[in-house]
Design a protein around this motif. Structure first.
Motif, short mmCIF file in Angstrom:
data_model
loop_
_atom_site.label_atom_id
_atom_site.label_comp_id
_atom_site.label_asym_id
_atom_site.label_seq_id
_atom_site.Cartn_x
_atom_site.Cartn_y
_atom_site.Cartn_z
N THR C 154 0.78 -1.05 -0.06
CA THR C 154 0.08 -0.06 0.06
C THR C 154 0.93 1.30 0.02
O THR C 154 0.77 2.34 -0.57
N ARG C 155 1.82 1.27 0.91
CA ARG C 155 2.82 2.40 0.87
C ARG C 155 3.42 2.68 -0.35
O ARG C 155 3.50 3.76 -0.76
N ALA C 156 3.76 1.56 -1.11
CA ALA C 156 4.53 1.73 -2.20
C ALA C 156 3.74 2.47 -3.36
O ALA C 156 4.31 3.17 -4.07
N LEU C 157 2.39 2.12 -3.42
CA LEU C 157 1.51 2.57 -4.34
C LEU C 157 1.34 4.12 -4.09
O LEU C 157 1.14 4.92 -4.91
N CYS C 158 1.26 4.55 -2.66
CA CYS C 158 0.93 5.86 -2.15
C CYS C 158 2.08 6.69 -2.27
O CYS C 158 1.87 7.75 -3.08
N ASP C 159 3.21 6.18 -2.51
CA ASP C 159 4.45 6.90 -2.69
C ASP C 159 4.53 7.20 -4.11
O ASP C 159 5.05 8.40 -4.31
N VAL C 160 4.08 6.22 -5.23
CA VAL C 160 3.98 6.92 -6.43
C VAL C 160 2.94 7.99 -6.59
O VAL C 160 3.30 9.06 -7.33
#
Lengths: 348, 348, 348, 348
Positions: C154-160
């Motif tokens: 989730t965090r990786a997508l939010c970071d994008v």
């Protein structure tokens, strides 16, 4: 040496003269000018459609979005190619004018939909209440990749649409180029193939800014008029739209201009091929998509050639011999000297 | 003898010449033509607003609806006079472009809002979640009844808006007529009085079809550009809009044309009064609203005079001496002979 | 033996009792009931977000569409997986509530977006005025394929998303199942990972019909309230929504119910595997996607098992041993006998 | 002593019991539950309309807006009274669901439209393309002022609508109160009088949250279903809506509840009159609008009586004997003790 877009060109002198000639006396506003009566009659002839409802607007985006909104409910889908102008270049105008229809995208080489791909997209849309329902099919001729649908290809796509009970819209911003390229008649490329409504472009092919919307079923007329007004696309001094279109159609000027553009495209395309460039799509009409070495791009752009690296994001910085892809669009006004100079620079 | 509307007139020769002069060579599309740079600078001068964001569209309805949509959320209200063009003559374009804002209507003599009426309308709108919330005030100058707001009247309305934290839109389809009528400067009639965005008309006053939208706060620029494109109002061959506007503004042509129209209106209005006609509204600008006997209407219309019985629904059939009311609009091109002939026929 | 959907289940008795208990005396309407104060406080605790704005609506589609509309302008895009509920199962509700945003679709196995795919989609959207602009990212956890995103994913997508300045929406119609499956806290799976607004589901997991919308940034509160009312989603007798949600959250009932559903999913999934069925997606939560022979499907459906052949269009007519794929969804109320019976029939 | 609104009341025990009773086993979602079949049949009986299409939603705003959107195009107008709920209390939901229709307002005493006023409003709307076109008439029974239309009055308004070819919507959030008040049958007050679609309220009259939308012309069914889903108003666990409506209709409970509310309204109204209060509108149903001295308001509110000063903006500060106007709404649950206590306090 401007190949950036056919909309960088000026208007043809005959079109401008007609506009100037219309600039006298009083005229009824809002499409009731007498020139419009002649335009309507002429476009009915062009499409061999004596009952057609014919309207003028000033931009291709308006023509497309208004045409789609006349057929597609908010809870329905427009089926089009992923590269279609209505999907990528109109900032959501179809969604705006339909108040929220969904564009369901199909793939296909050279920006052309295939009957199989279209059929699959329609089959997997709708049915239950949870999904938007099939609404309309929109195809573009000539396409965003400079290719064209023949009359047979158009008919095959329309047949798929009809088999699902769907109407068909034709984005004809470059319809003239398609007519010239295929040798088919306007009617064969549209109405007779099963198209219901055409955005018939003038702007890119020698006008200042005018597009016709031609409904083969006049039942859509009144609703279209209301939507056009509501969209702010009904011109009060409408005569200046009418005059452009009248001149554009007179003596088949529109076909002559498209032929010139297509011929220039062919010359450019052949020259690029002969110079070792790689064509990315067939050059059916007036747009050339090709890849050639960065060094040639540098020479061209240093000399002032205007065109787009396509897709964006490619850089003139880098190895000389790396291929960069580009789009070059010819227009009615492309001069032989421009094409020749371009090819000369390409060769280096 | 055409008094049907100022949009029945042709374009001024200077404007047409500028369009023809722009018809050469290639030009950057979509508003990036060099003429537009000059137009932007000139309109900033006109409004004494060096930061203003300036855009061109082709119709007044587009200018109004896009300007309103830039400020008014769907769950908000536009406050305007019940007779405003945005309410009665745009087929719901403001509701379309704002995607569903509500027009809250105020009354007021001669199509003019009053500060008290506006304040009351705003006060009784919104608050709880059950109601739409106040969004923007829109006023029209000159008005649908041919009257004008002075700079002071404009400021008084803007002050009411500001006291509620609301922005103000000015529908200036006939702004030139208001400037000439009041003697105030463009800035005094708009920005300095508290207006935030102006629809600056050209079409009715000597252009082919061009209106500017001027935002005094440039923060709205990018959103407006997207909405304009999405609405199909971004012209590819934009130079032809720019050229019109440049010629219109050059040497204050726009004011000269409005002065001619207002003068013709005054002549017509005075003549009707002297003939015993009853003026229905003050003739502040170029539109005359008057009642005179049916017999005179018959003479005029038999002789080919074009104007509207106003409101509709009145009939030329009936007693000779019954008064019928009518609207006569003068334009930049109204000839003294037209006015004279009209008055001659009126007298009988 | 009902595995058609978790929304075929009844409500949990505790939830129903709370609704009945709320049915006394007068109560302030429209969300001002005292139960709602407690719900708000409790959801702030759950998400460790003391400032969060918390609202209730009755359906997941309303929660999603209203949340998206609070962040995404009509001329912007929502980025989501092609299989997302908002794209395929809401009949265009996001397009309706945003008044015409475009859903830009990404691919990815098991209905999960990848950071790379998301980044590419955002990068190729917007820029010039001709295209819609990036607006918001929407992800679903657990997904339409019964898989889950970990907190890290989730965090990786939010970071994008954040790297492009975009907010993130989480469709949590089955958020409880994701929390149980990952072992992460609600905050870790949303706010702390970079999510801005959550549709927090109750309906599928033991309620009658209630979903919370939780904005971590309270600045969106008032606009949301207006949009909710305007959408017809503000309940007058709001206490019955509040009571459901209060009971659902009490003593972590929501997690107990999701655990039961996930456990049933696991049992079913394991049993199908052991019986030689082929799992089409990992069974991370309560939905099982598997292919097994037509003969087994016939036995199951003859015995009254409810579930969907998935995708549609497969037929029970045909060779016995051909594999047909299906979706089986477990819920809080799935009984061990149901699962056992299903597996027994599967074995034949 | 709560007279704030009929939506402050609880649900009737029978309705709640039905909801609890529905809470068992699995049920088909999305309106395919068996209870809904019975509800549909029962509502067809109630309206003597065997072909009617019948749907349930949870709020009155949703019922109204969806019903209007089924008939009214974006470029059309809804004709209603200026005080109508759809105009003042739904935050623009009709404009949202129709995607921008215009509400054209009529005046009339006691929140009732008159045939003459309606006819004039329709006549002066539409015609030319510049204006929105007539779309639908919406009337409310009982009205926002607690008055009712008789069957004859309803028919007279419908006749006007029909003479212009327009359909008629009935906002029946308090339709039960109108039926009881007039003694007319449901069919006489709607279908037989010329109404095309009814929002049939349950929430204010003893339900938790349910309204039926009844189309007498089933041709609208599918479009309504899509719009309902798209609006987020299709409940997955639909049985809980169905159960409410079934209990509400059983043994004419709905009429009994409305009778109780109307009787309480009558008692309150008579008492206020006898105490010297001034009735502002006839008390035809369950809402009382009256003016009485500030001192009495102070006594009432000090004692905890809940009701609204109407319109807002009046203050309890000021001279004792000045009259303040107020709205008191009775419901099915208003107890005789509440009414008696209110009147006792009023007398002082």
């Amino acid at each position: 040496m401007n190949f950036a877009s056919d909309n960088s060109s000026a208007a043809h002198p005959s079109v401008m003269e007609a506009v100037a000639a219309a600039n006298r006396d009083y005229a009824m506003p809002y499409g009731k000018d007498p020139i419009m009566d002649r335009v309507r009659a002429r476009l009915r002839e062009v499409f061999e459609a004596p009952q057609a409802a014919v309207y003028l607007v000033a931009t291709g985006t308006a023509a497309n979005a208004l045409a789609l909104a006349s057929y597609c409910q908010p809870f329905q889908a427009v089926f089009c190619h992923a590269d279609a102008h209505i999907n990528v270049d109109e900032c959501g105008a179809p969604e705006f004018y339909t108040t929220g229809s969904k564009l369901v995208l199909t793939q296909g080489r050279d920006a052309k939909m295939t009957p199989e791909g279209l059929d699959a997209a329609i089959r997997t849309t709708g049915g239950a209440v949870h999904s938007v329902q099939p609404g309309i099919v929109s195809l573009t001729n000539s396409t965003e990749n400079g290719t064209v649908y023949s009359a047979e290809e158009t008919r095959a796509l329309c047949d798929v649409a009809k088999s699902h009970g769907l109407p068909v819209h034709l984005d004809g911003a470059r319809f003239a180029n398609a007519v010239v390229a295929t040798g088919a008649s306007p009617a064969e490329l549209s109405r007779k193939a099963g198209v219901d409504v055409v955005s018939f472009g003038g702007t890119k092919n020698g006008c200042l800014g005018v597009e016709a919307v031609v409904f083969f079923d006049p039942a859509k007329a009144w609703e279209f008029e209301l939507r056009r007004k509501r969209g702010g696309h009904l011109f009060s001094k409408h005569r200046y739209l009418s005059a452009q279109m009248e001149a554009y159609l007179a003596d088949d000027l529109w076909l002559d201009l498209a032929r010139a553009a297509n011929d220039a495209g062919r010359t450019l395309s052949d020259g690029i091929s002969q110079a070792g460039g790689r064509l990315l799509h067939p050059t059916d009409a007036n747009a050339v998509f090709a890849a050639f070495p960065r060094a040639a791009h540098r020479r061209l752009q240093d000399a002032g050639a205007a065109y787009y690296l396509w897709p964006g994001g490619q850089s003139l910085e880098g190895p000389d011999d790396e291929l960069l892809s580009a789009r070059m669009v010819c227009s009615w006004s492309t001069a032989p000297e421009e094409t020749a100079r371009f090819l000369e620079l390409l060769h280096g």
